[in-house]
Scaffold this active site. Structure first.
Site, PDB file in Angstrom:
ATOM      1  N   SER A  95       2.607  12.548  -0.361  1.00 22.46           N
ATOM      2  CA  SER A  95       1.120  13.269  -0.486  1.00 22.46           C
ATOM      3  C   SER A  95       0.092  14.300  -1.193  1.00 22.46           C
ATOM      4  CB  SER A  95       0.716  12.764   1.256  1.00 22.46           C
ATOM      5  OG  SER A  95      -0.705  13.001   0.991  1.00 22.46           O
ATOM      6  N   TYR A 152       0.439  13.983  10.269  1.00 27.36           N
ATOM      7  CA  TYR A 152       1.350  13.641   9.008  1.00 27.36           C
ATOM      8  C   TYR A 152       1.423  14.456   8.297  1.00 27.36           C
ATOM      9  CZ  TYR A 152      -0.461  10.662   4.274  1.00 27.36           C
ATOM     10  OH  TYR A 152      -0.887   9.977   3.586  1.00 27.36           O
TER      11      TYR A 152
HETATM   12  P1  NAD Z   1      -2.370   1.124   3.521  1.00 27.74           P
HETATM   13  O1  NAD Z   1      -2.397   1.082   5.434  1.00 27.74           O
HETATM   14  O2  NAD Z   1      -2.989  -0.169   2.826  1.00 27.74           O
HETATM   15  O3  NAD Z   1      -0.740   0.491   3.567  1.00 27.74           O
HETATM   16  C1  NAD Z   1      -0.131   1.430   4.347  1.00 27.74           C
HETATM   17  C2  NAD Z   1       1.033   0.145   5.304  1.00 27.74           C
HETATM   18  O4  NAD Z   1       2.155   0.834   5.827  1.00 27.74           O
HETATM   19  C3  NAD Z   1       0.637  -0.178   6.153  1.00 27.74           C
HETATM   20  O5  NAD Z   1       0.005  -1.927   5.017  1.00 27.74           O
HETATM   21  C4  NAD Z   1       1.658  -1.322   7.045  1.00 27.74           C
HETATM   22  O6  NAD Z   1       2.878  -2.853   6.108  1.00 27.74           O
HETATM   23  C5  NAD Z   1       2.588  -0.029   6.841  1.00 27.74           C
HETATM   24  N1  NAD Z   1       3.374   0.591   8.211  1.00 27.74           N
HETATM   25  C6  NAD Z   1       2.395   1.307   8.778  1.00 27.74           C
HETATM   26  N2  NAD Z   1       3.099   1.425  10.102  1.00 27.74           N
HETATM   27  C7  NAD Z   1       3.735   0.705   9.835  1.00 27.74           C
HETATM   28  C8  NAD Z   1       5.076  -0.142  10.906  1.00 27.74           C
HETATM   29  N3  NAD Z   1       4.869   1.011  11.981  1.00 27.74           N
HETATM   30  N4  NAD Z   1       5.400  -0.359  10.871  1.00 27.74           N
HETATM   31  C9  NAD Z   1       5.780  -1.134   9.341  1.00 27.74           C
HETATM   32  N5  NAD Z   1       4.911  -0.907   8.337  1.00 27.74           N
HETATM   33  C10 NAD Z   1       3.504  -0.018   8.706  1.00 27.74           C
HETATM   34  O7  NAD Z   1      -2.243   2.653   3.076  1.00 27.74           O
HETATM   35  P2  NAD Z   1      -2.065   3.505   1.538  1.00 27.74           P
HETATM   36  O8  NAD Z   1      -3.269   4.645   1.957  1.00 27.74           O
HETATM   37  O9  NAD Z   1      -1.559   2.376   0.679  1.00 27.74           O
HETATM   38  O10 NAD Z   1      -0.312   3.946   2.140  1.00 27.74           O
HETATM   39  C11 NAD Z   1       0.322   4.030   1.251  1.00 27.74           C
HETATM   40  C12 NAD Z   1       0.977   5.134   1.559  1.00 27.74           C
HETATM   41  O11 NAD Z   1       0.308   5.720   1.132  1.00 27.74           O
HETATM   42  C13 NAD Z   1       1.291   5.963   2.429  1.00 27.74           C
HETATM   43  O12 NAD Z   1       2.698   6.280   3.012  1.00 27.74           O
HETATM   44  C14 NAD Z   1       0.143   6.911   3.125  1.00 27.74           C
HETATM   45  O13 NAD Z   1       0.869   8.025   4.210  1.00 27.74           O
HETATM   46  C15 NAD Z   1       0.636   7.113   1.399  1.00 27.74           C
HETATM   47  N6  NAD Z   1      -0.427   7.849   0.993  1.00 27.74           N
HETATM   48  C16 NAD Z   1      -1.690   8.143   1.370  1.00 27.74           C
HETATM   49  C17 NAD Z   1      -3.138   7.727   0.835  1.00 27.74           C
HETATM   50  C18 NAD Z   1      -5.117   7.833   0.178  1.00 27.74           C
HETATM   51  O14 NAD Z   1      -5.220   8.946   0.579  1.00 27.74           O
HETATM   52  N7  NAD Z   1      -5.066   6.578   0.792  1.00 27.74           N
HETATM   53  C19 NAD Z   1      -2.895   9.873   0.425  1.00 27.74           C
HETATM   54  C20 NAD Z   1      -1.662  10.139   0.189  1.00 27.74           C
HETATM   55  C21 NAD Z   1      -0.839   9.352   0.381  1.00 27.74           C
END
Ligand code: NAD
Ligand code: MG
Length: 297
Positions: free
Chosen positions: A189, A202
């Protein structure tokens, strides 16, 4: 019909999708976002860039992981989806879209804080798909907290378990299966280098993921296995409306970026495709930033 190749002004793209503080409970569901996120369902057009490849993607039901699954499938890869059992509805929808591309799809629900489940994922992906040559560690946990003295020990531990420990367990268990040419992609991130005051735990996990990626890339290079990371900026996903941000901050989510808007999961998928594909054969230990223009080191 617009595709990911359609010439478009990136400042006005997605002006029709507004962030609403839906305030769902963790893990949240894509299909319950008031303004649905774009996973590329109607736009992503494949051209065989991952033909015959076999991928395991965690956090595959929604957001960035789901957009990646759709893109991988349309590029010709078989995909195994890992996600939480509470996310079955989202996972089945994404699996259905992937199957329409004519590839094999496996559903592997479970909780990544369960070490046995996490360690078993690569074996199960191999059993279902007949091999494994792409691993995307994408699942993540993000809960804001504005005062370290009130940050529960359990939250700190779980954020590290999901974001860091599970990535280690899965990658370690995957290595015996990965042939030369295989690729590992971790999701870090912009928080790794521009940490917010309300995301101490985080942001720390994301800096760890970056270092893990760059160290392991050097270790595995002689084996022909490439390790890279994608670093998203503010992207519209369930993660944000499940206390990833304070609900009061959601309506302005992403507006501080140079592009002046949040990103959509569909805008991340091509970065994963590039790093997974053999076309990036000389790219390793790299962090590909997809963040609307925020400066990075
Ligand atoms: P999202 O909620 O769609 O995806 C996160 C997923 O993590 C969930 O769908 C779930 O399946 C999984 N997860 C969480 N806890 C879990 C557990 N205990 N066991 C199994 N699975 C688990 O959100 P997203 O934003 O698409 O996130 C995907 C990645 O992108 C993450 O690593 C997040 O940190 C990263 N990210 C997101 C952003 C943003 O702004 N959305 C920014 C930077 C990084
Ligand atoms: Mg989800």
């Amino acid at each position: 019909m617009r595709t990911q190749y359609t010439f478009t002004d990136p400042t006005s793209l997605y002006a029709d999708i507004q962030a609403h503080p839906d305030d769902q409970t963790e893990p949240g569901l894509d299909h319950e976002l008031r303004d649905r996120a774009d996973l590329g369902e109607d736009t992503y057009t494949g051209s065989g860039r991952l033909s015959g490849r076999k991928a395991l993607v965690t956090g595959a039901d929604s957001g960035i992981g789901a957009a990646t699954v759709i893109a991988f499938a349309r590029e010709g890869a078989d995909v195994a989806l890992a996600y939480l059992p509470q996310e079955q509805v989202d996972a089945e929808r994404v699996a259905g879209i992937a199957r329409e591309a004519g590839v094999a799809v496996a559903l592997l629900p479970g909780d990544l804080t369960d070490k046995v489940y996490a360690q078993g994922l690569p074996d199960r992906a191999v059993a279902e798909l007949g091999g494994l040559d792409i691993l995307v560690n994408n699942a993540g946990k993000q809960i804001f907290n504005d005062d370290l003295t009130t940050l529960p020990d359990e939250q700190f531990e779980q954020t590290f378990t999901v974001n860091v420990d599970a990535m280690f367990w899965i990658t370690k268990a995957a290595l015996p299966h990965l042939p030369a040419g295989a690729t590992i992609i971790n999701t870090t991130s912009v928080q790794a280098y521009s940490p917010s005051d309300i995301l101490v735990d985080y942001a720390s996990t994301k800096a760890t993921i970056n270092a893990f990626t760059k160290a392991l890339a050097q270790q595995l290079a002689p084996k022909g296995i490439r390790v890279n990371a994608v670093a998203p900026g503010p992207i519209w996903t369930p993660l944000q409306v499940t206390d990833g941000q304070p609900p009061s901050a959601i309506s302005e989510f992403g507006q501080a970026t140079p592009l002046g808007r949040m990103g959509q999961p569909a805008e991340l998928a091509p970065a994963y495709v590039f790093l997974a594909s053999a076309e990036s054969s000389y790219v390793l230990g790299e962090t590909l930033n997809v963040n609307g223009g925020m400066p990075t080191p």
